[in-house]
Design a protein around this motif. Structure first.
Motif, PDB file in Angstrom:
ATOM      1  N   SER A 202     -25.345   2.151 -16.547  1.00 24.89           N
ATOM      2  CA  SER A 202     -26.183   2.361 -15.528  1.00 24.89           C
ATOM      3  C   SER A 202     -26.474   2.641 -13.418  1.00 24.89           C
ATOM      4  CB  SER A 202     -27.095   1.056 -15.316  1.00 24.89           C
ATOM      5  OG  SER A 202     -27.837   1.288 -17.047  1.00 24.89           O
ATOM      6  N   VAL A 203     -25.699   1.346 -13.209  1.00 24.22           N
ATOM      7  CA  VAL A 203     -24.805   1.560 -12.173  1.00 24.22           C
ATOM      8  C   VAL A 203     -24.157   2.371 -11.826  1.00 24.22           C
ATOM      9  CG1 VAL A 203     -24.005   0.276 -10.418  1.00 24.22           C
ATOM     10  CG2 VAL A 203     -24.764  -1.067 -13.221  1.00 24.22           C
ATOM     11  N   GLU A 204     -23.987   2.818 -12.598  1.00 24.65           N
ATOM     12  CA  GLU A 204     -22.934   4.486 -11.910  1.00 24.65           C
ATOM     13  C   GLU A 204     -24.173   5.449 -11.400  1.00 24.65           C
ATOM     14  OE1 GLU A 204     -19.496   6.182 -14.125  1.00 24.65           O
ATOM     15  OE2 GLU A 204     -18.684   3.860 -13.910  1.00 24.65           O
ATOM     16  N   ALA A 205     -25.256   5.561 -12.618  1.00 25.48           N
ATOM     17  CA  ALA A 205     -26.114   6.994 -12.964  1.00 25.48           C
ATOM     18  C   ALA A 205     -26.922   5.770 -11.132  1.00 25.48           C
ATOM     19  CB  ALA A 205     -26.850   7.009 -13.496  1.00 25.48           C
ATOM     20  N   LEU A 206     -27.372   4.404 -11.249  1.00 29.92           N
ATOM     21  CA  LEU A 206     -28.788   4.521 -10.360  1.00 29.92           C
ATOM     22  C   LEU A 206     -27.300   4.651  -8.475  1.00 29.92           C
ATOM     23  CD1 LEU A 206     -29.612   0.929 -11.460  1.00 29.92           C
ATOM     24  CD2 LEU A 206     -30.737   3.023 -10.471  1.00 29.92           C
ATOM     25  N   THR A 207     -25.803   4.360  -8.658  1.00 31.83           N
ATOM     26  CA  THR A 207     -24.776   5.027  -7.011  1.00 31.83           C
ATOM     27  C   THR A 207     -25.290   6.034  -6.961  1.00 31.83           C
ATOM     28  OG1 THR A 207     -23.649   3.184  -7.910  1.00 31.83           O
ATOM     29  CG2 THR A 207     -23.331   4.587  -5.839  1.00 31.83           C
ATOM     30  N   LEU A 208     -25.234   7.418  -7.569  1.00 33.36           N
ATOM     31  CA  LEU A 208     -25.375   8.336  -7.593  1.00 33.36           C
ATOM     32  C   LEU A 208     -26.611   9.146  -7.510  1.00 33.36           C
ATOM     33  CD1 LEU A 208     -23.207  10.097 -10.424  1.00 33.36           C
ATOM     34  CD2 LEU A 208     -23.298  10.072  -8.377  1.00 33.36           C
ATOM     35  N   ILE A 209     -28.121   8.328  -7.940  1.00 35.98           N
ATOM     36  CA  ILE A 209     -28.842   9.129  -7.684  1.00 35.98           C
ATOM     37  C   ILE A 209     -29.323   8.139  -6.508  1.00 35.98           C
ATOM     38  CG2 ILE A 209     -31.971   8.108  -7.809  1.00 35.98           C
ATOM     39  CD1 ILE A 209     -31.207   8.256 -10.843  1.00 35.98           C
ATOM     40  N   GLY A 210     -28.581   7.031  -5.599  1.00 36.98           N
ATOM     41  CA  GLY A 210     -28.891   6.247  -4.407  1.00 36.98           C
ATOM     42  C   GLY A 210     -28.488   7.364  -3.167  1.00 36.98           C
ATOM     43  N   LYS A 211     -27.040   7.688  -3.882  1.00 36.42           N
ATOM     44  CA  LYS A 211     -26.418   8.566  -2.436  1.00 36.42           C
ATOM     45  C   LYS A 211     -26.597  10.191  -2.194  1.00 36.42           C
ATOM     46  CE  LYS A 211     -21.381   6.918  -3.088  1.00 36.42           C
ATOM     47  NZ  LYS A 211     -20.463   7.783  -3.975  1.00 36.42           N
ATOM     48  N   HIS A 212     -27.768  10.667  -2.916  1.00 39.73           N
ATOM     49  CA  HIS A 212     -28.511  11.972  -3.760  1.00 39.73           C
ATOM     50  C   HIS A 212     -30.145  11.604  -2.459  1.00 39.73           C
ATOM     51  CE1 HIS A 212     -31.162  15.285  -3.774  1.00 39.73           C
ATOM     52  NE2 HIS A 212     -32.060  14.806  -4.800  1.00 39.73           N
ATOM     53  N   HIS A 213     -30.666  10.129  -2.325  1.00 41.03           N
ATOM     54  CA  HIS A 213     -31.772   9.787  -1.373  1.00 41.03           C
ATOM     55  C   HIS A 213     -31.052   9.146  -0.015  1.00 41.03           C
ATOM     56  CE1 HIS A 213     -34.813  10.781  -4.979  1.00 41.03           C
ATOM     57  NE2 HIS A 213     -34.399  10.236  -5.436  1.00 41.03           N
ATOM     58  N   LYS A 214     -29.719   9.537  -0.059  1.00 44.47           N
ATOM     59  CA  LYS A 214     -29.555   8.639   0.758  1.00 44.47           C
ATOM     60  C   LYS A 214     -29.592   7.104   1.412  1.00 44.47           C
ATOM     61  CE  LYS A 214     -28.947  13.254   3.939  1.00 44.47           C
ATOM     62  NZ  LYS A 214     -29.742  13.956   4.257  1.00 44.47           N
ATOM     63  N   LEU A 215     -29.513   6.543   0.451  1.00 44.49           N
ATOM     64  CA  LEU A 215     -30.186   5.280   0.412  1.00 44.49           C
ATOM     65  C   LEU A 215     -28.728   4.194   1.018  1.00 44.49           C
ATOM     66  CD1 LEU A 215     -31.922   5.196  -2.684  1.00 44.49           C
ATOM     67  CD2 LEU A 215     -33.160   5.231  -0.917  1.00 44.49           C
ATOM     68  N   PHE A 216     -28.033   4.854   1.257  1.00 41.85           N
ATOM     69  CA  PHE A 216     -26.572   3.992   1.706  1.00 41.85           C
ATOM     70  C   PHE A 216     -25.881   4.360   2.606  1.00 41.85           C
ATOM     71  CE2 PHE A 216     -26.534   4.297  -3.756  1.00 41.85           C
ATOM     72  CZ  PHE A 216     -26.840   3.061  -3.547  1.00 41.85           C
ATOM     73  N   THR A 217     -25.641   3.904   3.730  1.00 45.95           N
ATOM     74  CA  THR A 217     -24.935   4.410   4.690  1.00 45.95           C
ATOM     75  C   THR A 217     -23.688   4.229   5.030  1.00 45.95           C
ATOM     76  OG1 THR A 217     -26.909   3.897   5.636  1.00 45.95           O
ATOM     77  CG2 THR A 217     -24.993   4.628   7.399  1.00 45.95           C
ATOM     78  N   GLU A 218     -22.526   5.295   5.196  1.00 41.88           N
ATOM     79  CA  GLU A 218     -20.825   4.127   5.192  1.00 41.88           C
ATOM     80  C   GLU A 218     -20.648   4.455   6.171  1.00 41.88           C
ATOM     81  OE1 GLU A 218     -19.173   6.964   3.028  1.00 41.88           O
ATOM     82  OE2 GLU A 218     -20.314   6.867   1.195  1.00 41.88           O
ATOM     83  N   ARG A 219     -19.714   2.808   6.891  1.00 41.45           N
ATOM     84  CA  ARG A 219     -20.039   2.318   8.601  1.00 41.45           C
ATOM     85  C   ARG A 219     -18.597   2.858   8.546  1.00 41.45           C
ATOM     86  NH1 ARG A 219     -23.658  -2.808  10.645  1.00 41.45           N
ATOM     87  NH2 ARG A 219     -25.083  -1.608   9.642  1.00 41.45           N
ATOM     88  N   THR A 220     -17.523   3.490   8.901  1.00 42.27           N
ATOM     89  CA  THR A 220     -16.338   3.126   9.925  1.00 42.27           C
ATOM     90  C   THR A 220     -16.721   2.659  11.160  1.00 42.27           C
ATOM     91  OG1 THR A 220     -16.632   5.183   9.373  1.00 42.27           O
ATOM     92  CG2 THR A 220     -14.269   4.904  10.466  1.00 42.27           C
TER      93      THR A 220
END
Length: 241
Positions: A202-220
């Protein structure tokens, strides 16, 4: 009045109808293995060059793309399926099960010794020679109890006097079926230790959905010095240069 721009593109069925039967057979085989040479052999083309010529035809390519578009899962369905996996919880795969556990009571050790002595007397009455080994074993136990009682006359032992019912949570395919989550099972295996299964994360599915909705910000993050190219001369500012 319908303009050319408003005309609908040809369907896969229409594109296929415009091909030769051998070309359609090639496309059917290609969609099974996605290998041009193998599809050419299955369709009856004599060599790889012929198969590649068929594959490069614009009408064949159009038919392949149309068939693949029909077979591909729409974006909404992808999100819908991921959402179904994401909503699955562990308790939907378990149920409560009742089981019995023994109940013990502390009783005088002399009582246990008397019980063993009665068993020895019964065996002596039945057949001392046939039951000789068991009788000797019981007498050894009685001797140990006599020593223990000599050291502690108030010694006790735990005697089972009944049982009580408890409940525990156990995995259950029946519960998964009742809750409608069998689709989330990735594998099922019956081994010597019982039923084992693995379910989709379920966590992997939630992660993919979160990425689709741009809920996560990746920092460099960068380290080191940066030359901004700014010059300072004898107290002058950059505007004075």
């Amino acid at each position: 009045m319908t303009t050319e721009a408003e005309k609908q593109p040809p369907t896969a069925e229409e594109l296929g109808a415009a091909l030769l039967p051998k070309q359609r057979a090639f496309v059917e085989a290609f969609l099974q293995n996605f290998t041009v040479a193998a599809a050419g052999r299955q369709a009856g083309y004599s060599d790889k060059a012929s198969a590649h010529r068929v594959y490069k035809r614009l009408d064949v390519q159009a038919y392949i793309q149309a068939r693949m578009s029909e077979a591909c899962m729409p974006a909404n369905e992808v999100l819908g399926r991921l959402s179904a996996y994401a909503r699955v919880t562990g308790d939907q795969f378990t149920c409560e099960e009742e089981y019995e556990v023994p109940v013990y009571e502390a009783r005088p050790l002399a009582e246990q010794m008397a019980r063993l002595q009665n068993r020895v007397e019964q065996m002596l009455r039945i057949d001392p020679e046939l039951l000789k080994g068991k009788i000797e074993s019981l007498n050894a136990q009685i001797a140990e109890l006599e020593v223990e009682l000599a050291e502690n006359p108030d010694a006790t032992y735990q005697k089972q006097v009944g049982s009580k019912t408890r409940t525990r949570i156990v995995p259950s395919l029946e519960a998964a079926a009742e809750n409608g989550v069998l689709f989330a099972l990735e594998s099922i295996e019956y081994g010597q230790h019982g039923l084992k299964w693995k379910r989709v994360s379920s966590v992997e599915a939630l992660t993919l959905i979160g990425k689709h909705h741009k809920l996560f910000t990746e920092r460099t993050e960068h380290s080191g010095s940066v030359d901004l190219g700014v010059k300072y001369i004898a107290g002058l500012t950059e505007d004075d240069l």
